[in-house]
Design a protein around this motif. Sequence first.
Motif, PDB file in Angstrom:
ATOM      1  N   GLU B  44      16.409  42.524  38.429  1.00 51.10           N
ATOM      2  CA  GLU B  44      16.972  42.096  39.510  1.00 51.10           C
ATOM      3  C   GLU B  44      17.606  43.215  40.372  1.00 51.10           C
ATOM      4  OE1 GLU B  44      19.297  38.018  41.058  1.00 51.10           O
ATOM      5  OE2 GLU B  44      19.712  38.919  39.355  1.00 51.10           O
ATOM      6  N   ILE B  45      17.609  43.416  41.723  1.00 46.62           N
ATOM      7  CA  ILE B  45      18.620  44.191  42.616  1.00 46.62           C
ATOM      8  C   ILE B  45      19.629  43.376  43.493  1.00 46.62           C
ATOM      9  CG2 ILE B  45      18.725  45.748  44.558  1.00 46.62           C
ATOM     10  CD1 ILE B  45      15.534  46.359  43.962  1.00 46.62           C
ATOM     11  N   VAL B  46      20.577  43.420  42.841  1.00 45.57           N
ATOM     12  CA  VAL B  46      21.947  42.709  43.429  1.00 45.57           C
ATOM     13  C   VAL B  46      22.739  43.776  44.175  1.00 45.57           C
ATOM     14  CG1 VAL B  46      23.961  41.486  43.120  1.00 45.57           C
ATOM     15  CG2 VAL B  46      21.930  40.995  41.708  1.00 45.57           C
ATOM     16  N   THR B  47      22.940  43.192  45.692  1.00 45.49           N
ATOM     17  CA  THR B  47      23.808  44.272  46.447  1.00 45.49           C
ATOM     18  C   THR B  47      25.085  43.635  46.581  1.00 45.49           C
ATOM     19  OG1 THR B  47      21.927  44.752  47.813  1.00 45.49           O
ATOM     20  CG2 THR B  47      24.015  44.905  48.779  1.00 45.49           C
ATOM     21  N   LEU B  48      26.079  44.593  46.478  1.00 47.60           N
ATOM     22  CA  LEU B  48      27.468  44.149  46.864  1.00 47.60           C
ATOM     23  C   LEU B  48      27.772  44.612  48.369  1.00 47.60           C
ATOM     24  CD1 LEU B  48      29.223  45.409  43.593  1.00 47.60           C
ATOM     25  CD2 LEU B  48      28.404  43.250  44.192  1.00 47.60           C
ATOM     26  N   LEU B  49      27.971  43.626  49.226  1.00 47.72           N
ATOM     27  CA  LEU B  49      28.068  43.814  50.389  1.00 47.72           C
ATOM     28  C   LEU B  49      29.483  43.310  51.091  1.00 47.72           C
ATOM     29  CD1 LEU B  49      26.844  44.412  53.191  1.00 47.72           C
ATOM     30  CD2 LEU B  49      25.955  42.098  53.332  1.00 47.72           C
ATOM     31  N   GLY B  50      29.880  44.085  51.623  1.00 44.47           N
ATOM     32  CA  GLY B  50      31.185  43.896  52.568  1.00 44.47           C
ATOM     33  C   GLY B  50      31.889  45.090  53.063  1.00 44.47           C
ATOM     34  N   PRO B  51      32.724  44.838  54.087  1.00 45.71           N
ATOM     35  CA  PRO B  51      33.424  46.101  54.668  1.00 45.71           C
ATOM     36  C   PRO B  51      34.119  46.745  53.935  1.00 45.71           C
ATOM     37  CG  PRO B  51      34.851  44.025  54.858  1.00 45.71           C
ATOM     38  CD  PRO B  51      33.507  43.608  54.222  1.00 45.71           C
ATOM     39  N   SER B  52      34.562  48.006  54.217  1.00 48.92           N
ATOM     40  CA  SER B  52      35.244  49.022  53.464  1.00 48.92           C
ATOM     41  C   SER B  52      36.706  48.479  53.050  1.00 48.92           C
ATOM     42  CB  SER B  52      35.384  50.380  54.219  1.00 48.92           C
ATOM     43  OG  SER B  52      36.111  50.019  55.411  1.00 48.92           O
ATOM     44  N   GLY B  53      37.030  48.562  52.032  1.00 50.90           N
ATOM     45  CA  GLY B  53      38.257  47.923  51.252  1.00 50.90           C
ATOM     46  C   GLY B  53      37.956  46.524  50.885  1.00 50.90           C
ATOM     47  N   CYS B  54      36.837  46.163  50.527  1.00 47.84           N
ATOM     48  CA  CYS B  54      36.679  44.619  50.111  1.00 47.84           C
ATOM     49  C   CYS B  54      36.662  44.692  48.527  1.00 47.84           C
ATOM     50  CB  CYS B  54      35.578  44.220  50.671  1.00 47.84           C
ATOM     51  SG  CYS B  54      33.972  44.807  50.075  1.00 47.84           S
ATOM     52  N   GLY B  55      36.501  45.817  47.629  1.00 47.72           N
ATOM     53  CA  GLY B  55      36.406  46.180  46.570  1.00 47.72           C
ATOM     54  C   GLY B  55      35.181  46.393  45.769  1.00 47.72           C
ATOM     55  N   LYS B  56      33.879  46.363  46.651  1.00 44.83           N
ATOM     56  CA  LYS B  56      32.790  46.656  46.070  1.00 44.83           C
ATOM     57  C   LYS B  56      32.615  47.675  45.244  1.00 44.83           C
ATOM     58  CE  LYS B  56      30.778  48.210  50.679  1.00 44.83           C
ATOM     59  NZ  LYS B  56      31.955  48.794  51.193  1.00 44.83           N
ATOM     60  N   THR B  57      33.129  49.013  45.951  1.00 48.68           N
ATOM     61  CA  THR B  57      33.032  50.169  45.028  1.00 48.68           C
ATOM     62  C   THR B  57      33.990  50.189  43.889  1.00 48.68           C
ATOM     63  OG1 THR B  57      32.528  51.233  47.225  1.00 48.68           O
ATOM     64  CG2 THR B  57      33.328  52.728  45.241  1.00 48.68           C
ATOM     65  N   THR B  58      34.997  49.598  43.852  1.00 48.40           N
ATOM     66  CA  THR B  58      35.755  49.454  42.885  1.00 48.40           C
ATOM     67  C   THR B  58      35.047  48.642  41.823  1.00 48.40           C
ATOM     68  OG1 THR B  58      37.810  49.133  44.295  1.00 48.40           O
ATOM     69  CG2 THR B  58      38.081  48.574  41.910  1.00 48.40           C
ATOM     70  N   LEU B  59      34.469  47.561  42.092  1.00 44.13           N
ATOM     71  CA  LEU B  59      33.587  46.788  41.096  1.00 44.13           C
ATOM     72  C   LEU B  59      32.484  47.722  40.550  1.00 44.13           C
ATOM     73  CD1 LEU B  59      33.210  44.233  39.731  1.00 44.13           C
ATOM     74  CD2 LEU B  59      31.726  43.268  41.572  1.00 44.13           C
ATOM     75  N   LEU B  60      32.016  48.517  41.309  1.00 43.59           N
ATOM     76  CA  LEU B  60      30.804  49.311  40.761  1.00 43.59           C
ATOM     77  C   LEU B  60      31.533  50.269  39.796  1.00 43.59           C
ATOM     78  CD1 LEU B  60      27.769  50.406  41.984  1.00 43.59           C
ATOM     79  CD2 LEU B  60      29.416  52.468  42.117  1.00 43.59           C
ATOM     80  N   ARG B  61      32.600  50.894  40.116  1.00 44.67           N
ATOM     81  CA  ARG B  61      33.427  52.056  39.264  1.00 44.67           C
ATOM     82  C   ARG B  61      33.769  51.356  37.628  1.00 44.67           C
ATOM     83  NH1 ARG B  61      34.482  56.679  41.639  1.00 44.67           N
ATOM     84  NH2 ARG B  61      35.911  57.133  39.997  1.00 44.67           N
ATOM     85  N   CYS B  62      34.134  50.017  37.861  1.00 44.74           N
ATOM     86  CA  CYS B  62      34.508  49.322  36.806  1.00 44.74           C
ATOM     87  C   CYS B  62      33.219  49.341  35.994  1.00 44.74           C
ATOM     88  CB  CYS B  62      34.969  47.949  37.003  1.00 44.74           C
ATOM     89  SG  CYS B  62      36.711  48.100  37.842  1.00 44.74           S
ATOM     90  N   ILE B  63      31.962  48.700  36.540  1.00 51.79           N
ATOM     91  CA  ILE B  63      30.920  48.926  35.616  1.00 51.79           C
ATOM     92  C   ILE B  63      30.336  49.913  35.136  1.00 51.79           C
ATOM     93  CG2 ILE B  63      28.185  48.005  35.800  1.00 51.79           C
ATOM     94  CD1 ILE B  63      29.219  46.309  38.289  1.00 51.79           C
TER      95      ILE B  63
END
Lengths: 349, 359, 308
Positions: B44-63
């Motif tokens: 599955e391809i799941v996109t984390l979408l949101g404005p900057s500062g919403c935490g999407k990159t943080t979540l990616l870095r945690c993964i």
Amino acid sequence: MKLTRRTVLSGVAATTAALSAPSILRAQSRELVMVGYGNASDAPLIAAGEELGRRNPGVSLRVIGGLSAEALAQIKAARGNSPYDLAVMGSPAIVNALAEDVIVPLDFSKIPNSGNVDPRFMPYGYDVGQPIWFEGIGIAYDTTKISTPPSRWEDLWSGEFNGRIGMCRPQSNLGLGVLAATCEAFGMPQNDMQFALSKWEELSPLVGRSPPLLQQMIERGEVDLAPLWHVNTALAASSGLPIGYAKIAGPGPLMLPTNIVQFVNTAEGTADLVHEFANILLTPEIQKMAGSAPIYFGTVVEGIEVSADAAPYVPSTPEELNSTTSLDWRSFAPLRGETVETFDRMFAA
Amino acid sequence: MLDTAGPMIDSNDPAPVLSIGAVSKKFDSLTVLENCSLDVAEGEIVTLLGPSGCGKTTLLRCIAGFWDADSGGIRIDGRDMGAVPVNRRPVGVVFQSYALFPHMTVVQNVGYALRMLRMPRSAVAERVSTALETVSLTGLEDRYPSQLSGGQQQRVAIARVLVMEPRVLLLDEPFNALDAKLRGSMQVELRQLIKKLGLTSIFVTHDQEEALTMSDRIAVMRAGRIEQAAPPEEIFDRPATAYVADFIGMSNFFSGEAQAGAVLLPDGQSQSTELQGPVKVMIRPHNIRLVDAQDQDWRGTIAFHRPVGPLIEYHVDVAGDQIKVLSMRQQQSQIYADGACVGLQVIDPASCSIYPGAH
Amino acid sequence: MANVSVPAGGAGWGERLVDALLSGRGVWPAVPSIVVLMVMAVIPFAILLSLGFSDIEVARGAIISQTFSLTHLTTALTDPLYWITFQRSLNLALTTTFFCLVFGYPVAYLFLVGGRWTKRIILILTIAPLLTSGIVRTYAWLVILGGRGVVNSTLLSIDLIDQPLRIMNTHWAVLIGMVQIHLPVMILPLIAVMSRHDTRLVEAAENLGASQLATLRTIIFPLSVPGIGTGAALVFTLSYTTFVVPQLLGGGNYLNAATMVYEQVVFSLDWSKGSVSSLILMVTCLIVLVIIALITNRLTRWTRGRDA
């Protein structure tokens, strides 16, 4: 601002004008520039300079510290356009300066006080410089480690001092003079530097690059004794360190006169001022000042008493005064460069 | 409103490959992730979408393991990643600017992971050339990254993680470094490639177009929380919150009052709802039709219009509010000029979204 | 005196240069520094060089005749003292460079991976010594390494030795002093080059399975090679040509090339010798610098074609 040809050229012109201004001022106010010591020993020179200024309004003296050897190199680099008018110079440096032909002989008839100088000193000006005072070469030693200091040069080779003694690199007048004294002590010609160096090699000495650095080596306890200028020894002892000074005989006590010399290419009228300055240096006031604490230069003018605190460093008793001698600097001063190379071949770590 | 976007997987689906369980993270006193949960199924391809500062990159870095979560856990194939260091996680990251090693050629870049595994030279060479074929980069083996175009660099970055056969592929705004013209084609190409390889992927972007193109599912994030995780159509047609509705696509919001299980829409039609009291009604511009002003209570004047591809976008001024309307050009017998008086009608009341909200 | 003649007709490079100067195509702002360089560096250097290849006669301080001669050069090249001295200098400079790299690299690495305060402290500790003169720092070593210095009194007080070690006035004292004094010159280019690279490269390497050590070996180190090259070239040049540190810490019988030049010029007043020595010093220094540059270039082939 836009950088164009015009702005750059005008900037260069303005800079040139600004840079040349001091030389214009110097010409107008007649400032004598001399090579001094660059430390407290300049005091009598400065005092004499002030007196010169009193006698000749508008004239002043600037004393620049530094090695006389460096001054010679600078004059040589300036292709004879000497940045200095005069200098204090030891006799061997005069020999080297004469080889470079950068000295104009003084006219001793224009230095009346020259007549009061002990005639034994006059030859060391080599007819071009006026002796003004002298420095002695003796042995500085750590009084906590050496109870009976050597009294003659040969005593250094008793075996007792091997590995504990310091020596000065022969590019300095001190280093060169000690080597000549070594030759003399062992009956060799004073310019047999090879002989002197091999004698010193026997002592496995620690080498100081210059007299002040050798003085520091004694102060730091790295060597127990070393041949040193009496002036440096007095300076070290004045800081309260247990450092004594032995006036060595055979040959000795050794002294090296300091002379006033005049350089080539000085401006019109400067010569008179240089002579007058030399004359002032030989007045009793300046001589006394040079001979007392903390400088303790040996005075060359007859009839000046050696003060009690200077007595440990300067020949003071009649027999010391009578046996005081110097070296034939002329015979070995030209060997300076060669001796340094020989030294490095033998000693370089 | 959904509290958190819980697992959206049917119970008969196999176990998720990646399972993010209630992850929270703070930097000093700033909360960047708050109780985020998300399961991603095989392929599955799941996109984390949101404005900057919403935490999407943080979540990616945690993964990926660059940062540790303060609480919650990340599991891959059921295995907790908490104690697994970065270099042991079965995760491949394609970085925003690709982070290609500038001192290595394409071949050396792509073979890096295999060399770290101390794989024999011949095996490395074989897998590298397969990977380069997969991303159509043959012929550029000995180039340095600085000698490649942006698109080629992106493909090297992908090939570099492909060779290690990661269980999860993480892509951090991979199209940012590309020029706009190239982006569209690369997006489609990349999606097809990932689908062909069947890679389970997390894709981070702030661009909704990209998200709509790339994803099987979109997780819209806001201030460290996942607002809604759903397939693109659902996100677009049935946004779970007003925020999602506003963030994705064009939208018109109206205030209303829910009474007896229904809300009155501005044009007089009504739409049923379970909510009570003040509500917000969202109507997509394409769900409004322009009609003659006669006999219409809901009407206004055209303030602005412009063609958008096969559509026309109108801004209709209704009592000071600008309402956006999208009409198909061919179906419209008439194109209204600016200043024309028009009436508005909701085409399908059931497609309107209703959210709780104060006036 | 050589007359520079511009080839008639065609626009030689000389003519074009004059043309460019006069039309002021962006060169004018650089003219003052070019003039200063010419006056302060190039002309004196040419004069100095000419002295090495001639026999000189002086009168009233000025050179009156100068005749071409190769003897100074051949004498120097066949004199074992020169060989030993230059070997010692080379050896000293290379060891200093090596130790500066060994001690400096971890500091630069710490700067790369450290936090804000680590970075600040490293920068302060690296730059602060540069604000004092080398002579002052060398004197500090005199105090530390001397017979009654910190090192010896500590060793004596813990009964590790019963006689003060002779560190001062040895090769070791010079080496210690040189490494400490030139360390910042190694660290700063390393930091500059290392912090220029994207931290994501390190993350990418870790993500691809590299351990910290492997990351250092395969990513951080190769990328820092330009910094190592710059630092090594600087430290080498400074150590090879220094004469302050060896003079103060090496004692009177420690001779290195720069000290030899200084003494030949100032004390022996033998400028032909001094000129030849400085020529050898410069040429050997250039050779080593070229070698360093070649090695660095070879290890950084990837920087070429960056704009391709």
